[in-house]
Design a protein around this motif. Sequence first.
Motif, PDB file in Angstrom:
ATOM      1  N   VAL A   3     -15.825 -14.837 -33.177  1.00 56.59           N
ATOM      2  CA  VAL A   3     -14.609 -14.093 -32.863  1.00 56.59           C
ATOM      3  C   VAL A   3     -13.954 -14.751 -31.660  1.00 56.59           C
ATOM      4  N   GLU A   4     -12.699 -15.169 -31.818  1.00 58.42           N
ATOM      5  CA  GLU A   4     -11.995 -15.881 -30.761  1.00 58.42           C
ATOM      6  C   GLU A   4     -11.036 -14.957 -30.021  1.00 58.42           C
ATOM      7  N   THR A   5     -10.989 -15.124 -28.694  1.00 53.04           N
ATOM      8  CA  THR A   5     -10.073 -14.355 -27.855  1.00 53.04           C
ATOM      9  C   THR A   5      -9.326 -15.306 -26.937  1.00 53.04           C
ATOM     10  N   ARG A   6      -8.003 -15.181 -26.943  1.00 58.44           N
ATOM     11  CA  ARG A   6      -7.201 -15.980 -26.009  1.00 58.44           C
ATOM     12  C   ARG A   6      -7.135 -15.259 -24.676  1.00 58.44           C
ATOM     13  N   THR A   7      -7.517 -15.958 -23.630  1.00 61.82           N
ATOM     14  CA  THR A   7      -7.539 -15.364 -22.296  1.00 61.82           C
ATOM     15  C   THR A   7      -7.149 -16.432 -21.280  1.00 61.82           C
ATOM     16  N   THR A   8      -7.428 -16.188 -20.003  1.00 58.24           N
ATOM     17  CA  THR A   8      -7.006 -17.089 -18.934  1.00 58.24           C
ATOM     18  C   THR A   8      -8.181 -17.381 -18.012  1.00 58.24           C
ATOM     19  N   CYS A   9      -8.257 -18.597 -17.519  1.00 50.85           N
ATOM     20  CA  CYS A   9      -9.320 -18.999 -16.595  1.00 50.85           C
ATOM     21  C   CYS A   9      -9.213 -18.207 -15.291  1.00 50.85           C
ATOM     22  N   PRO A  10     -10.345 -17.796 -14.702  1.00 52.89           N
ATOM     23  CA  PRO A  10     -10.319 -16.994 -13.473  1.00 52.89           C
ATOM     24  C   PRO A  10     -10.443 -17.800 -12.192  1.00 52.89           C
ATOM     25  N   TYR A  11     -10.227 -19.099 -12.247  1.00 51.07           N
ATOM     26  CA  TYR A  11     -10.390 -19.903 -11.046  1.00 51.07           C
ATOM     27  C   TYR A  11      -9.046 -20.189 -10.373  1.00 51.07           C
ATOM     28  N   CYS A  12      -8.556 -21.415 -10.376  1.00 49.18           N
ATOM     29  CA  CYS A  12      -7.431 -21.762  -9.505  1.00 49.18           C
ATOM     30  C   CYS A  12      -6.093 -21.278 -10.041  1.00 49.18           C
ATOM     31  N   GLY A  13      -5.030 -21.543  -9.290  1.00 51.89           N
ATOM     32  CA  GLY A  13      -3.705 -21.066  -9.618  1.00 51.89           C
ATOM     33  C   GLY A  13      -3.011 -21.814 -10.735  1.00 51.89           C
ATOM     34  N   VAL A  14      -3.649 -22.821 -11.348  1.00 48.50           N
ATOM     35  CA  VAL A  14      -3.039 -23.492 -12.494  1.00 48.50           C
ATOM     36  C   VAL A  14      -2.823 -22.493 -13.623  1.00 48.50           C
ATOM     37  N   GLY A  15      -3.779 -21.572 -13.814  1.00 52.94           N
ATOM     38  CA  GLY A  15      -3.632 -20.535 -14.825  1.00 52.94           C
ATOM     39  C   GLY A  15      -3.845 -21.025 -16.237  1.00 52.94           C
ATOM     40  N   CYS A  16      -4.885 -21.797 -16.455  1.00 52.08           N
ATOM     41  CA  CYS A  16      -5.125 -22.406 -17.765  1.00 52.08           C
ATOM     42  C   CYS A  16      -5.470 -21.362 -18.824  1.00 52.08           C
ATOM     43  N   GLY A  17      -4.917 -21.569 -20.009  1.00 46.84           N
ATOM     44  CA  GLY A  17      -5.285 -20.750 -21.144  1.00 46.84           C
ATOM     45  C   GLY A  17      -6.649 -21.158 -21.665  1.00 46.84           C
ATOM     46  N   VAL A  18      -7.456 -20.161 -22.036  1.00 50.55           N
ATOM     47  CA  VAL A  18      -8.822 -20.372 -22.501  1.00 50.55           C
ATOM     48  C   VAL A  18      -9.006 -19.640 -23.825  1.00 50.55           C
ATOM     49  N   ILE A  19      -9.703 -20.258 -24.753  1.00 46.07           N
ATOM     50  CA  ILE A  19     -10.138 -19.566 -25.964  1.00 46.07           C
ATOM     51  C   ILE A  19     -11.636 -19.330 -25.833  1.00 46.07           C
ATOM     52  N   ALA A  20     -12.011 -18.065 -25.759  1.00 43.32           N
ATOM     53  CA  ALA A  20     -13.426 -17.687 -25.664  1.00 43.32           C
ATOM     54  C   ALA A  20     -13.904 -17.266 -27.049  1.00 43.32           C
ATOM     55  N   SER A  21     -15.009 -17.838 -27.485  1.00 44.68           N
ATOM     56  CA  SER A  21     -15.567 -17.529 -28.801  1.00 44.68           C
ATOM     57  C   SER A  21     -16.908 -16.835 -28.636  1.00 44.68           C
ATOM     58  N   VAL A  22     -17.039 -15.677 -29.260  1.00 47.93           N
ATOM     59  CA  VAL A  22     -18.310 -14.962 -29.283  1.00 47.93           C
ATOM     60  C   VAL A  22     -18.933 -15.182 -30.648  1.00 47.93           C
ATOM     61  N   HIS A  23     -20.106 -15.805 -30.677  1.00 48.83           N
ATOM     62  CA  HIS A  23     -20.753 -16.168 -31.925  1.00 48.83           C
ATOM     63  C   HIS A  23     -21.622 -15.019 -32.434  1.00 48.83           C
TER      64      HIS A  23
END
Length: 883
Positions: A3-23
């Motif tokens: 299951v994929e979820t589009r979210t955002t990285c919690p580190y620096c101010g770049v604000g990168c988009g992240v896809i987190a997959s729960v297997h």
Amino acid sequence: MPVETRTTCPYCGVGCGVIASVHEDGAVSVKGDPEHPANFGRLCSKGSALAETIDLDGRVLFPEIGGRQTGWDETLDLVARKFSEALAEHGPDAVAFYVSGQLLTEDYYVANKLMKGFFGSANIDTNSRLCMSSSVAGHRRAFGSDTVPGTYEDLELADLVVLTGSNLAWCHPVLYQRLAAAKAARPEMKVVVIDPRRTMTCDIADLHLAIRPDGDVALFMGLLAHLAESAALDRAFVEAHTAGFAEAVSAASALSFSELSERTGLTASQLEQFFHLFETTEKVVTFYSQGVNQSSSGTDKVNAIINCHLATGRTGRPGMGPFSLTGQPNAMGGREVGGLANMLAAHMAIENPEDRDRVQRFWASPTIAPKPGLKAVDMFRAVADGRIKALWIMATNPVVSMPDAAAVEAALKACPFVVVSDIMRDTDTTRHAHVLLPSLGWGEKDGTVTNSERRITRQRRFLASPGEAKPDWWQMAEVARRMGFAGFDYQSPAEIFAEHAALSAFENHGSRDFDIGAYASVGPEAYDELPPFQWPSPVADGDKPKRFFADGGFFHPDRKARFIAVTAPATDRTDALYPLTLNTGRIRDHWHTMTRTGKSIRLSSHIAEPFAEIHPQDAAKLRIRNTGLVELESPLGKAVVRALVTDRHAPGSVFVPMHWNDRFSAKARIGALVPPLTDPVSGQPASKNVAVTARTYEVAYYGFAVSAAKPAPQADYWALAKAEGGWRTELGFKTAREDWIDWCQSTFGISPVIEPLGYMDRQTGDLRLAFFDADKLLAAFFLAREPVAVARNWAISQLTTRHTDLTRRLGIVAGRPGADQPDPGATVCSCFSVGINRIIGAVRTGCHSVEAVGKHTNAGTNCGSCRAEIRGIIDGCLAAAAE
């Protein structure tokens, strides 16, 4: 299928988009989101390792009072009662919130509303005060609002990119890769790096200006004086859209060229080259970060930079403008809701009575803070002297990150009531909490963040809430309700975001920069699907430009920008007792105080212990040896770290990373050495120019150990890090122990019935001990009078190797691999765990470019922040081969 979820990285101010997959088995993996406009699929080493930091080890899972597990009702009742009593007995300024850029915007909004609109105090400040408040102050002075004019596109569109006070390659790696790709595509693009250190960012620089600490004001004053006499001056823009030009130029021109060279430490030819580049290149963008902000003259630095862009009309047009790179994932979101003590929500001004009235009417609140509150340094002073009776700290670790950290710790110990909301149970700050509240972490919480280019993105949950952990906004809303306040009956973050958006548009009509009124009626479903967007986004959005100020339209009452006349501070070091200048900052693979990144094995593999970069001349003068231990001292405290002798910066300077704390090292809280000296306008502490002295930290023995169990080091110096199969520990001892076997058994939790293999060289004092349980290595301990020469990554790998024969076990005691066990060497590429020896091997087989090494080993092919280091290894190998 995962299951994929589009979210955002919690580190620096770049604000990168992240896809987190729960297997299906519950495992989590992450990758960059190729559709997110901040990163287009790229992630840095920290973002790539996010799945390695979400375990529940060390998490606080239940509310606690005095270390006793309690329930939410009992705990929140106590918090509400203590804050109510402090307000009733001592007034609104007797309470305070210290919050964080790690909070989501919805958390930040509720905190600001509760403190300023219902408690009636502005004593809410944030750790963002430590990273970008000078930018806020500079923006407000120049533009009349806290507005970042440009977008990340300007990295690719500029013909000259000036990076000042920014180690982009390590601190904002994804933006660095965008810049490196743009320069590779357009080699005529020029990059100037202004930094006292020769950092990895200089790898792509056409010009590196090794400026003196705090020489930035003088440099940009000199540039302004030069531009005022050049063809680059945009007189039409200056006359139509600005005020104060003559005064600013007069102040800048008062600095002679020889004084300019002295203040900056730069040669005449370097200054002339930089001035010529800026003058003759129309598309110029100046990116700046903590090297500018973290200074007692930080606001003047910001305005000195902005002055040059205003003078040339190069603001808000494609590829042009001053650009503040924020340090934290939601520093911008905090600014939008008024999370700083001197701001109101929606970029309104707390000193403006009309704004105060407007916000109070919108909130229907019983009061509104009448004046700015205490900024971070002053807030903890007020805690220390008893003015603040109740303090709530959220999602931050000030006992490590604040200047004069020992005084901050003492203040917390003396405070009558301290509440801490966090995800980790044992930090340098949580240990002083009367009440500890379990918060949700990344992957569990739901809300929005804003990155450095004003792009708002959803941070979505994909993990269940662990234990009884709750969102930060819920905790505050529940306390507000228990204190009898209306207006906090939120059921979801979507409701909070909609209210935040509505306030941004309330009585705005274009008079304020921050307007996301288009989302004021967002419902739960639309909120859940919210795509990344840049503000402004008013109700009637249309094709409203996403850059500001190309045609004026500033936010002072006359709609004109202000030139600010600034004065260059002295940059000479005259303190005979503390003659060195300490510069603090980040390293590539760790974040803030390591409460999360310290969990990741690969993030600790590149740099595993705190260090001090010292110039060879200073090291020789002070008799400090490379890889030895060094004690740094300021008038406030001491720290002990590993010495790294390097010519990356000028003599007289020392660099030490900010991350290490009492959980990972014996005495490396570098904040304890930093004085609480702040910029007079922004209140931001000066963390880049600290007077210190240095000396060898004498030890009789150095040690190194690997162990399956987490050690409890009993040593004068220690630094530990997670490793594959267990832990690695560096050690220093002033005196020998009577029984080293007993010491090892106690330190590494080994049963006394287990006897080690080992030997001791009585002539050199070298000692090697290895403890086994059947074929498993429990611990290996190496001791020497000199820094221990052991193949560390190989030794770590023995924790996960089966040792079925005596020969292999004796190899561990010898401290070096056999012919059939190649040593990868020190880690260079954390993303793929590639060591230096593998890279050298690739070079020797003919891989003479970073791309070729990457194809052969994978090193440098993910986030790319190690590419400069790889290029240095290649150059070193080729130079040695040519001798």
